[in-house]
Design an enzyme around this catalytic site. Structure first.
Site, PDB file in Angstrom:
ATOM      1  N   SER A 192      -3.525  -2.331   0.461  1.00  0.00           N
ATOM      2  CA  SER A 192      -2.549  -2.537   1.536  1.00  0.00           C
ATOM      3  C   SER A 192      -1.670  -3.744   1.217  1.00  0.00           C
ATOM      4  O   SER A 192      -0.646  -3.956   1.864  1.00  0.00           O
ATOM      5  CB  SER A 192      -3.261  -2.753   2.882  1.00  0.00           C
ATOM      6  OG  SER A 192      -4.266  -3.746   2.778  1.00  0.00           O
TER       7      SER A 192
ATOM      8  N   GLU B 177     -11.185   5.830   8.186  1.00  0.00           N
ATOM      9  CA  GLU B 177      -9.881   5.381   8.702  1.00  0.00           C
ATOM     10  C   GLU B 177      -9.202   6.476   9.523  1.00  0.00           C
ATOM     11  O   GLU B 177      -9.076   7.627   9.062  1.00  0.00           O
ATOM     12  CB  GLU B 177      -8.974   4.968   7.519  1.00  0.00           C
ATOM     13  CG  GLU B 177      -7.589   4.526   7.990  1.00  0.00           C
ATOM     14  CD  GLU B 177      -6.789   3.742   6.954  1.00  0.00           C
ATOM     15  OE1 GLU B 177      -7.337   3.404   5.889  1.00  0.00           O
ATOM     16  OE2 GLU B 177      -5.612   3.482   7.235  1.00  0.00           O
TER      17      GLU B 177
HETATM   18  O1  KIV Z   1      -6.130  -1.386   1.733  1.00  0.00           O
HETATM   19  C1  KIV Z   1      -6.763  -1.751   2.750  1.00  0.00           C
HETATM   20  O2  KIV Z   1      -6.601  -2.859   3.265  1.00  0.00           O
HETATM   21  C2  KIV Z   1      -7.709  -0.788   3.304  1.00  0.00           C
HETATM   22  C3  KIV Z   1      -8.294  -1.070   4.652  1.00  0.00           C
HETATM   23  C4  KIV Z   1      -7.281  -0.990   5.708  1.00  0.00           C
HETATM   24  C5  KIV Z   1      -9.490  -0.240   4.924  1.00  0.00           C
HETATM   25  O3  KIV Z   1      -8.000   0.180   2.679  1.00  0.00           O
END
Ligand code: KIV
Length: 263
Positions: A44, A181
């Site tokens: 992310s 998720e």
């Molecule tokens: O990339 C990320 O931060 C994630 C979480 C939101 C589970 O995969």
């Protein structure tokens, strides 16, 4: 420092697990100070740090760069690092080589990979050579194009069955935990009850064994946040107010006054 056994015990003792996605030294330091159980260096970071629309362009070198900083900030916290898109899907040898780089170069405790049955052999291989793996089911952002956007998953009977089947397969393959998720709370509860390993939810209700949020979302950095994010503070507003005050004081020659000046 916690181990995968502590996470398994937490499930059996019905003690909730906390995980935060974050990507740098200072925020990792604060997570450790707050006693957060686990830090995820999530891909992310593509959106949060780089301002991209998806996680797909994030590279292995980039997650390694961020994970090293996180380890320096949180030397005693269990750290999971996301394997970026196409760093594990090609074949098992590539996956081993890339997971190996993450473990060797960052000091992480585990890697996370997205997907179900189709990646079970990769999970088995990584676990067999001593690399703990966290799974990720439901809305798997690396498949955003195939899923038709960032949509809640597991709403149809077919999707529900697939998520339950994938969760069992991942557990069998050796993951020590699974992120769920953006799935309905009832389904997350069902999956959580079926498994001996802990589930960590994000947008999956409160019946999972733990919860994960992205730090920048939960401290209110961005103007908007998805329904499942609780904004524990409005850091974005606070930061902008501080910046405005700094600008005004500099322009009025009030900063730096004698308090902040060497004689
Ligand atoms: O990339 C990320 O931060 C994630 C979480 C939101 C589970 O995969």
């Amino acid at each position: 420092m916690k181990t995968i056994l502590d996470f398994l015990n937490a499930k059996h003792e019905k003690k909730k697990i906390t995980m935060i996605s974050t990507y740098d030294y200072w925020s990792a330091m604060l997570c450790e100070r707050a006693g957060i159980d686990c830090i995820l260096v999530g891909d992310s970071l593509g959106m949060v740090i780089q301002g991209l629309d998806t996680t797909l362009p994030v590279t292995l070198d980039e997650v390694i760069y961020h994970a090293k900083a996180v380890r320096r900030g949180a030397p005693n916290t269990f750290i999971v690092v996301d394997m970026p898109f196409m760093s594990y899907q090609v074949n098992r040898d590539e996956a081993v080589k890339n997971a190996g780089r993450i473990m060797k170069e960052t000091g992480a405790n585990a890697v996370k990979i997205e997907g179900g049955e189709e990646i079970a052999d990769i999970v088995e291989k990584l676990v067999s050579i001593g690399i703990p793996v966290m799974g990720h089911l439901g809305l798997t952002p690396q498949s955003v194009h195939a899923l038709g956007g960032y949509r809640v998953q597991g709403k149809t009977e077919e999707e529900k069955k697939r998520i339950i089947k994938d969760a069992k397969i991942l557990e069998q393959a050796g993951v020590f935990s699974i992120v769920l998720e953006a799935i309905p709370s009832k389904l997350a509860e069902e999956v959580t009850e079926l498994l001996d390993i802990p589930t960590i939810g994000i947008g999956a209700g409160n019946k999972t064994d733990g919860q994960v949020l992205v730090l920048h979302d939960m401290i209110g950095i961005f103007d908007k946040s998805p329904k499942f994010v609780k904004r524990y503070m409005e850091a974005g507003v606070e930061i902008v107010n501080s910046l405005k005050k700094f600008k005004e004081e500099v322009e009025r020659e009030e900063f730096p006054n004698s308090e902040f000046t060497y004689e």
